[in-house]
Design an enzyme around this catalytic site. Structure first.
Site, PDB file in Angstrom:
ATOM      1  N   GLY A 203      32.507 -31.376 125.531  1.00 33.79           N
ATOM      2  CA  GLY A 203      32.329 -32.076 124.256  1.00 33.79           C
ATOM      3  C   GLY A 203      33.679 -32.295 123.599  1.00 33.79           C
TER       4      GLY A 203
ATOM      5  NE  ARG B 159      42.480 -33.642 123.065  1.00 33.75           N
ATOM      6  CZ  ARG B 159      41.371 -33.316 123.733  1.00 33.75           C
ATOM      7  NH1 ARG B 159      41.390 -33.252 125.041  1.00 33.75           N
ATOM      8  NH2 ARG B 159      40.258 -33.043 123.090  1.00 33.75           N
TER       9      ARG B 159
ATOM     10  CG  ASP C  68      37.090 -27.799 125.044  1.00 35.80           C
ATOM     11  OD1 ASP C  68      37.423 -28.994 125.096  1.00 35.80           O
ATOM     12  OD2 ASP C  68      36.084 -27.345 125.626  1.00 35.80           O
TER      13      ASP C  68
ATOM     14  N   GLY D 109      36.893 -31.399 122.240  1.00 38.57           N
ATOM     15  CA  GLY D 109      37.729 -30.207 122.355  1.00 38.57           C
ATOM     16  C   GLY D 109      38.235 -29.672 121.037  1.00 38.57           C
TER      17      GLY D 109
ATOM     18  CB  THR E  56      34.300 -32.199 130.692  1.00 35.61           C
ATOM     19  OG1 THR E  56      35.293 -32.873 129.917  1.00 35.61           O
ATOM     20  CG2 THR E  56      34.721 -30.774 130.935  1.00 35.61           C
TER      21      THR E  56
END
Ligand SMILES: NC(=O)C[C@H](N)C(=O)O
EC number: 3.5.1.1
Length: 288
Positions: A195, A172, A175, A197, A144
């Protein structure tokens, strides 16, 4: 201007030098855009990483269990307390640019499904993923991506973009497009998280880090925000970059996270985890 390229264990084939030099190049690109404000700076630097094919974001993103790339991204302006985000978009190589359009051109914060892709089409941001030059199959190295910035007028901004978790269920959402979770900007600072989510979302890690700046210096705030998640879920699940008025900070509860910073005085990058977080902060603080 402070960037990260995703927290993780980085096992397997990872070209660390290439990832670090790309994060630093994108930080410099964001720094040039900083004249146009903190929001422009985070958008440009995240778009730079999305377009590189080197990260789990934009054209380099991982696929879901159905073999499709579905992207999440969010951006926030700390002065206006405005946010824009898209989730689960399929044919948008630079979802961070679409997130900014959502913030500036719609009455909404988070757009999904056809609404998001229709806006992308109307703004020239739509391109079928079958035509993308880079793809997850080319083997991304970083994860990310995120950026935080403070501009000359004292405004903070934050942005995060991701392909989520490899093999995730279709539709899906993690975060990264959720304000306060994967990114947050306020009057005291700005944060971008990476990391798992599902954990970051329920802990509101980015909001927590920026709120903690009211009573703590940046290093403590970042440490406490990732520490809260670690207490609930264990080690190995989150990384964070945080920009405050007194300088940058990093929170890491995972093995590694590439970071880079750029300012008038130059640019630098480092692999947090391999280098101690305090040493990385010292290196970056010299610049910011
Ligand atoms: N690697 C990541 O940071 C993934 C992202 N936070 C998500 O759960 O969607």
């Amino acid at each position: 201007m402070l960037l990260h390229g995703g927290a993780g264990s980085w096992s397997g084939k990872v070209d660390v030098e290439r990832v670090l030099s790309k994060v630093e190049e994108c930080a410099r690109m964001g720094r040039y855009a900083l004249g146009g404000g903190a929001l422009a700076a985070v958008e440009e630097s995240v778009a730079c990483m999305e377009s590189s094919g080197l990260f789990n974001a934009g054209v380099g993103a991982v696929t879901n269990s159905a073999g499709m790339v579905e992207l999440d991204a969010g951006i926030m302006d700390g002065a206006r307390r405005g946010a824009g985000a898209v989730a689960c978009v399929r044919n948008v190589p630079n979802p961070i640019r679409l997130a900014r359009r959502v913030m500036e051109e719609t009455p909404h914060v988070l757009l999904v499904c056809e609404g998001a892709e229709d806006l992308a089409r109307a703004r020239g941001l739509w391109s079928p993923q079958s035509s993308w030059k880079w793809s997850a199959s080319s083997g991304h190295s970083g994860d990310t991506v995120g950026a935080v910035a403070l501009d000359g007028s004292g405004v903070f901004a934050a942005a995060t973009s991701t392909g989520g978790i490899r093999g995730k269920m279709p539709c899906r959402v993690g975060d990264s497009p959720v304000p306060g979770a994967g990114y947050y900007a306020g009057t005291e600072g700005a944060a971008s998280a990476t990391g798992i989510g599902e954990m970051i979302m329920v802990e509101l890690v980015s909001f927590r880090a920026v709120e903690l700046l009211r009573n703590a210096e940046a290093h403590r705030a970042a440490e406490e925000a990732v520490g809260a998640l670690e207490r609930d879920f264990g080690w190995g699940n989150v990384g964070l970059i945080l920009m405050s008025r007194s300088g940058p900070a990093i929170g890491l509860s995972a093995k590694l996270m590439p970071v880079a910073a750029a300012s008038d005085s130059g640019s630098a990058s480092a692999l947090a985890g391999e280098m101690k977080v305090e040493d990385v902060e010292r290196r970056l603080r010299g610049l910011l």
